[in-house]
Scaffold this motif. Structure first.
Motif, short mmCIF file in Angstrom:
data_model
loop_
_atom_site.label_atom_id
_atom_site.label_comp_id
_atom_site.label_asym_id
_atom_site.label_seq_id
_atom_site.Cartn_x
_atom_site.Cartn_y
_atom_site.Cartn_z
N GLU A 20 -21.09 -4.74 -16.71
CA GLU A 20 -21.78 -4.23 -15.52
C GLU A 20 -23.13 -3.57 -15.84
O GLU A 20 -24.07 -3.66 -15.05
CB GLU A 20 -20.88 -3.23 -14.78
CG GLU A 20 -19.65 -3.84 -14.12
CD GLU A 20 -18.49 -4.04 -15.09
OE1 GLU A 20 -18.63 -3.68 -16.29
OE2 GLU A 20 -17.44 -4.56 -14.65
N HIS A 50 -23.03 -10.16 -10.96
CA HIS A 50 -21.72 -9.84 -11.53
C HIS A 50 -20.65 -9.89 -10.42
O HIS A 50 -19.56 -10.41 -10.60
CB HIS A 50 -21.82 -8.45 -12.17
CG HIS A 50 -20.60 -7.93 -12.82
ND1 HIS A 50 -20.37 -8.05 -14.18
CD2 HIS A 50 -19.52 -7.27 -12.33
CE1 HIS A 50 -19.22 -7.49 -14.49
NE2 HIS A 50 -18.67 -7.01 -13.39
N HIS A 66 -17.30 -12.08 -9.66
CA HIS A 66 -15.98 -11.52 -9.35
C HIS A 66 -15.40 -12.18 -8.08
O HIS A 66 -14.22 -12.53 -8.02
CB HIS A 66 -16.06 -10.00 -9.13
CG HIS A 66 -16.04 -9.20 -10.40
ND1 HIS A 66 -15.32 -9.58 -11.52
CD2 HIS A 66 -16.61 -8.00 -10.72
CE1 HIS A 66 -15.47 -8.66 -12.47
NE2 HIS A 66 -16.25 -7.70 -12.03
N GLU A 100 -16.84 -0.37 -8.88
CA GLU A 100 -17.67 -0.62 -10.07
C GLU A 100 -19.04 0.04 -9.96
O GLU A 100 -19.62 0.44 -10.97
CB GLU A 100 -17.79 -2.13 -10.31
CG GLU A 100 -16.45 -2.76 -10.65
CD GLU A 100 -16.54 -4.06 -11.43
OE1 GLU A 100 -17.61 -4.67 -11.44
OE2 GLU A 100 -15.52 -4.44 -12.03
ZN ZN Z 1 -16.89 -5.97 -13.08
#
Ligand code: ZN
Length: 284
Positions: free
Chosen positions: A160, A249, A253, A99
């Protein structure tokens, strides 16, 4: 390129490049391959001294449905834009790297492209779709455009590229995230997120006319004006704030991975169709 089309406009539109998202069959959901093709298209526009303005538009009925959640492509074979590695390692290590590269790193590059960019948005613009519009300098939306970041429903703080407070203002950003309501183009315009709203049939010609006016200006002054605004945002802390939110973030996750065995809360993937946000004065 298969997922993105690059056009150099001619005649009265010389100096304008148009990049078209071209996966209409999946509402322009962004796969890894598409992200790299989009990056290559932006690089092509940046490297061409004859291009002064770049338009980002989309084929099909919608601008973008966001990230392609079904895309599990390995990252091998792409020339990466950042210095991270280990993209396909298990656990949070691989996901963070992935990411950082394909979402955060790409958005940073596109936001800093040294030429004016205009997002031409129609239809729905969902989650990762917002990221594509937000990295552009200007946004022109058709009156049928709808914007939503429903990522909180999936157990994560937001997409993101976390610029919601900068795009909507802090209080409205919270409402947008907390409710996951879909906001129309008029509301986005009222909040200053969108520069212009025009009828759907006029979207392309209006955006082109805007690009044409910009393309008459000296290229170096355009680059410096853009850089000056972006440096101001950085001085105000935008870059650090985005990176802080990106860290949270990934806390989300990892939490979801521990609880549900996947990076997002699966109950958020099965939500009923999102209802439009009530207009001001209703349902209070
Ligand atoms: Zn993500």
């Amino acid at each position: 390129m298969n997922t993105v089309r690059y056009e150099l406009l001619e005649g009265d539109d010389t100096g304008i490049a148009r990049i078209m998202l071209n996966r209409p069959e999946v509402r322009n959901a962004q796969s890894v391959a598409m992200t790299y093709e989009l990056n290559a298209a932006f690089d092509t526009a940046a490297a061409d001294d004859n291009v002064k303005v770049v338009i980002l538009a989309a084929e099909g009925p919608h601008f973008s449905a966001g990230h392609d959640m079904r895309d599990r492509a390995v990252m091998d074979g792409h020339d990466t834009v950042g210095t991270w590695c280990g993209f396909d390692l298990p656990g949070g290590e691989g996901l963070f790297a992935r990411e950082e590269e394909v979402y955060l790193g790409m958005c940073r590059r596109w936001r800093d492209l040294p030429k004016p960019t205009i997002a031409q948005v129609h239809g729905r613009c969902i989650a990762g779709g917002l990221m594509l519009a937000w990295v552009c300098d200007l946004i022109v939306a058709s009156d049928d455009a709808r914007f939503v970041d429903p990522v909180v429903s999936m157990g994560v703080n937001g997409v993101e590229w976390f610029v919601h407070p900068w795009e909507l203002g802090a209080r409205k950003a919270k409402e947008h995230l907390f409710t996951a309501d879909e906001w129309d183009a008029a509301e986005a315009h009222r909040l200053g997120m969108v520069n212009h709203v025009v009828p759907r049939a006029e979207l392309e010609t209006f955006t082109l006319a805007l690009a044409r006016r910009i393309a008459t200006k000296p290229s170096f002054a355009l680059k410096l004006a853009k850089l000056s605004v972006n440096q101001t945002l950085d001085a105000m802390g935008q870059r650090v704030a985005i990176e802080g939110a990106f860290g949270l973030h990934h806390v989300a996750h990892s939490h979801n991975q521990l609880r549900f065995g996947m990076p997002v809360d699966p109950s958020g993937l099965a939500l009923p169709p999102r209802r439009p946000r009530p207009s001001s004065g209703e349902a209070i």
